[in-house]
Motif scaffolding. Sequence first.
Motif, PDB file in Angstrom:
ATOM      1  N   ASN A 191      42.069  41.967  42.184  1.00 34.99           N
ATOM      2  CA  ASN A 191      42.580  42.602  43.397  1.00 34.99           C
ATOM      3  C   ASN A 191      43.273  43.928  43.136  1.00 34.99           C
ATOM      4  O   ASN A 191      43.971  44.456  43.986  1.00 34.99           O
ATOM      5  CB  ASN A 191      43.487  41.648  44.197  1.00 34.99           C
ATOM      6  CG  ASN A 191      44.686  41.224  43.403  1.00 34.99           C
ATOM      7  OD1 ASN A 191      44.844  41.638  42.248  1.00 34.99           O
ATOM      8  ND2 ASN A 191      45.548  40.407  43.985  1.00 34.99           N
ATOM      9  N   SER A 243      46.822  35.858  40.274  1.00 35.16           N
ATOM     10  CA  SER A 243      45.844  36.906  40.567  1.00 35.16           C
ATOM     11  C   SER A 243      45.225  37.431  39.276  1.00 35.16           C
ATOM     12  O   SER A 243      45.657  37.079  38.174  1.00 35.16           O
ATOM     13  CB  SER A 243      46.520  38.057  41.324  1.00 35.16           C
ATOM     14  OG  SER A 243      47.380  38.767  40.453  1.00 35.16           O
ATOM     15  N   GLU A 292      43.315  41.272  37.659  1.00 33.33           N
ATOM     16  CA  GLU A 292      43.083  42.701  37.877  1.00 33.33           C
ATOM     17  C   GLU A 292      42.102  43.201  36.831  1.00 33.33           C
ATOM     18  O   GLU A 292      41.846  42.522  35.830  1.00 33.33           O
ATOM     19  CB  GLU A 292      44.409  43.480  37.750  1.00 33.33           C
ATOM     20  CG  GLU A 292      45.469  43.042  38.754  1.00 33.33           C
ATOM     21  CD  GLU A 292      46.764  43.847  38.657  1.00 33.33           C
ATOM     22  OE1 GLU A 292      46.899  44.660  37.713  1.00 33.33           O
ATOM     23  OE2 GLU A 292      47.635  43.656  39.521  1.00 33.33           O
TER      24      GLU A 292
END
Length: 501
Positions: free
Chosen positions: A377, A414, A416
């Motif tokens: 994200n 999350s 990246e």
Amino acid sequence: MAPMEPPMGAGGNRRDFMRNGFGSFALVCTFAAQSSLRGSEVTKSSAPATSAGRRFQAASPFTPFQRDLPIPPVLAPVSTRNGVDVYSVDIKDGIAEILPGFETPIYGYEGVYPGPTIRAVKGRPSVVRQTNKLGFDSNVHLHGGYVPAKHDGHPMDVILPGKSFDYTYPNEQDAAMLWYHDHAHGRTAHTLYYGLAGMYLLSDERDVELGLPQDEYDVPLMLADHAFNKDGSFRYAENVDLGFRGDTILVNGAVSPRMTVQRRIYRLRFLNASNARSYNLKLGNGRTMLQVASDGGLLEKPVSRSTVLIHPAERVELLVDFRGFRPGSEIVLQNIDGESPGTKSVMRFDVESGGGAEEFVIPTGRMRTLEKLPAPNASRRWDLGLFTQSGVQWRIAERGFNPDRIDVRPRLGSSELWQWHNPSNRVHPMHLHGMLFRIVERSTGVVHPADRGWKDTIGVLPGETATVQPWFIPHTGRYVFHCHALEHGDKAMMLQLEVEK
Ligand SMILES: [Cu+2]
């Protein structure tokens, strides 16, 4: 921050260090000819004129394959409470006998180099009480571990002299070869070089299910390059740009040792604990080795390799099948990137006769299914560069380490995309604390199958752009990511992240 202590083991002082560290004793190989060896194994009368010739004269302490491979002691728990193994370690000065007849002052976990190996089992937490008996701050980072931030060994979380800290390790991740080392900010190049490193082997039932070699056939190997003063002490000269390069390779604290092997399958677990040197390993006869694991544990499938490049802080686990060798064979493991005889010879395997029934197997199919990462994200680019305006320093995205600044705040759970862009002419082994990543793309070519497992360190080559995908699990809190060329990391090539809920 406390003032920097001179990085000396017992018996040294700052002046000796400065003299030896910055003088131009260009070749340690000359050591053998000039030495005043207590055991006087050295005969200098017939020494050939060149240093290389001297090195390969029999009976120099630098002659390769003269010593049997030492195996670091396995640390025993001091107690076990409710399924938690409790260990106790003193961080202290010690003396190692690396060159026969010489005493080498070190810093050591329990006073030994390499530090004792901790063997942990998945699902069974361990607590390691570390007591700092040195005269300066220290701390302990469990490299590759999923560890709560408070126990990670952040460079600013130090153990003061005379104090202790109980590091709690959940051991909830899959089996992997981890290691522990000092991480007090600004001095890791000194403290690791002088001995503060040990191996932490986390196992699980998958190793047994797969029939991988166990016990004496499962061999941890710590590689580190060193140099020596005439008195047998380690010689260190700081070079912030290149990083330290020694002229002698130590494996588990012995100069290019030999290891007697049976005609069986061995699991050889390599850790590159060098300050800044990368190795390109090759078996003398070019025989292939089977890589089964990397930093974060097993690969999905074994990968056949004839050469293996290993950068500082990386781990590579290889199966070598000695059944195909004749008894009496001597197989040299070389570092084909070495620039001198002393940096080319890593170790030698001496094959015994006999062998007996093989009880281990070479896995051929899938060893593991890697978890799928969530879609990234965010995307970030980190430029790796030298900064020379106030002495030589290194930078990530034009920033140097600042403990009062958080550089990136990812959300727990999350992922990246992080692009390491390296326009410099040095390899930068970039390491993320407390979490793992996958390598997505390399500008220099396809991602090698052996680099497709879980990683915590990637050697970003000169001129290369490498994209990795970290997964910010399983803990919140403040961690660092940095270059593991230790002189680079100490000289500011380190940033902070805080994983937020
Ligand atoms: Cu670097």
